[in-house]
Design an enzyme around this catalytic site. Sequence first.
Site, PDB file in Angstrom:
ATOM      1  CB  SER A  75      -0.819   0.162   1.116  1.00 33.05           C
ATOM      2  OG  SER A  75      -1.920   1.213   1.630  1.00 33.05           O
ATOM      3  CG  HIS A  94      -4.021  -1.689  -2.068  1.00 32.69           C
ATOM      4  ND1 HIS A  94      -5.025  -2.228  -2.278  1.00 32.69           N
ATOM      5  CD2 HIS A  94      -4.541  -0.816  -0.978  1.00 32.69           C
ATOM      6  CE1 HIS A  94      -6.742  -1.630  -1.323  1.00 32.69           C
ATOM      7  NE2 HIS A  94      -5.595  -1.051  -0.797  1.00 32.69           N
ATOM      8  CG  HIS A 122      -9.124   0.605  -0.860  1.00 32.67           C
ATOM      9  ND1 HIS A 122      -9.156   0.093  -0.052  1.00 32.67           N
ATOM     10  CD2 HIS A 122     -10.507   0.790  -0.432  1.00 32.67           C
ATOM     11  CE1 HIS A 122      -9.581   0.696   1.481  1.00 32.67           C
ATOM     12  NE2 HIS A 122     -10.645   0.177   0.479  1.00 32.67           N
ATOM     13  CG  MET A 140     -11.634   3.291   1.928  1.00 37.33           C
ATOM     14  SD  MET A 140      -9.830   4.109   2.139  1.00 37.33           S
ATOM     15  CE  MET A 140      -7.974   4.037   1.154  1.00 37.33           C
ATOM     16  CG  MET A 193     -11.890  -2.197   4.783  1.00 38.15           C
ATOM     17  SD  MET A 193     -10.433  -2.063   3.668  1.00 38.15           S
ATOM     18  CE  MET A 193      -9.797  -1.285   5.017  1.00 38.15           C
ATOM     19  N   GLY A 226      -9.569   4.049   6.875  1.00 35.67           N
ATOM     20  CA  GLY A 226      -8.721   5.314   6.543  1.00 35.67           C
ATOM     21  C   GLY A 226      -7.030   5.688   7.224  1.00 35.67           C
ATOM     22  N   GLY A 284      -3.366   4.200   7.720  1.00 39.02           N
ATOM     23  CA  GLY A 284      -3.064   2.639   8.302  1.00 39.02           C
ATOM     24  C   GLY A 284      -1.692   2.404   9.366  1.00 39.02           C
ATOM     25  N   GLY A 285      -1.682   1.466   9.470  1.00 32.75           N
ATOM     26  CA  GLY A 285      -0.673   0.894  10.832  1.00 32.75           C
ATOM     27  C   GLY A 285      -1.824   0.947  12.307  1.00 32.75           C
ATOM     28  N   GLY A 315      -5.598  -4.743   6.029  1.00 35.03           N
ATOM     29  CA  GLY A 315      -5.382  -3.904   7.049  1.00 35.03           C
ATOM     30  C   GLY A 315      -4.540  -4.727   7.961  1.00 35.03           C
ATOM     31  N   GLY A 354       0.857  -1.892   4.683  1.00 34.68           N
ATOM     32  CA  GLY A 354       1.736  -1.014   3.881  1.00 34.68           C
ATOM     33  C   GLY A 354       2.740  -0.693   4.817  1.00 34.68           C
TER      34      GLY A 354
END
Length: 213
Positions: free
Chosen positions: A6, A31, A64, A66, A135, A140, A142-143, A174, A195
């Site tokens: 990502s 991504h 993707h 969002m 998901m 919304g 990363g991490g 995710g 990501g």
Amino acid sequence: MKIAPSMLACNFAEMGKEIIKTDKAGADLVHMDIMDGHFVPNISFGPGVVKSLRNMTSLPFDVHLMISNPQKYINEFANAGADIITFHIESTLNPIDTIKKIRLLNKNVGISFRPSTDLTKIFPFLPLIDVILVMTVEPGFGGQKFMTSQLTKIEKLKSAITSNNLKCLIEVDGGINFDTIKLVKNAGADICVAGTSLFKSDNMYDAIKKMKT
Ligand code: DX5
Ligand code: ZN
């Protein structure tokens, strides 16, 4: 297992170099997380950035969305070089029209859904799409921490896809790292987005290799 790094977790000041790095590291797809500050609280980047990265790699672009009202932007992302266009089931009142619009542009169609969304809202669309993006964090940012509560959804989607002989692939997004990838692999995932775990790794090539084993 296919791996889709990502770009949300890359160094935005060096996005071109970062995408070349993911290509050389053995990524299968790239991504791209598109956030509008409305459907999700965060804002990332738009079709102009996607387009500027298109000639840096021949890897498929997995976009993707969002964003609210995704229909409005499908043309732009298709022109920017997206290969898969994934929208959220919660972001549109007319998923069938959105699917048709993506198909008319000869792009692969993906649907994603928030962790709180019930699978009954997803099942009717499985025969019509190429990818279902599960998901495993709240979209919304990363991490975030992987939500094990979503594993049963992957299992249920896998069994629906297999028993109905569908070609839809399961992608998981995710909190994917060396541990959680084993869980989603066992549950039936075909593609994993990663990501933070990849862009923070010392060597992305080794990290992707390890994720694939
Ligand atoms: C979250 C995005 C993810 C995110 C994953 O809304 O859809 O693709 O970049 O990041 P990590 O792997 O750090 O959870
Ligand atoms: Zn994503």
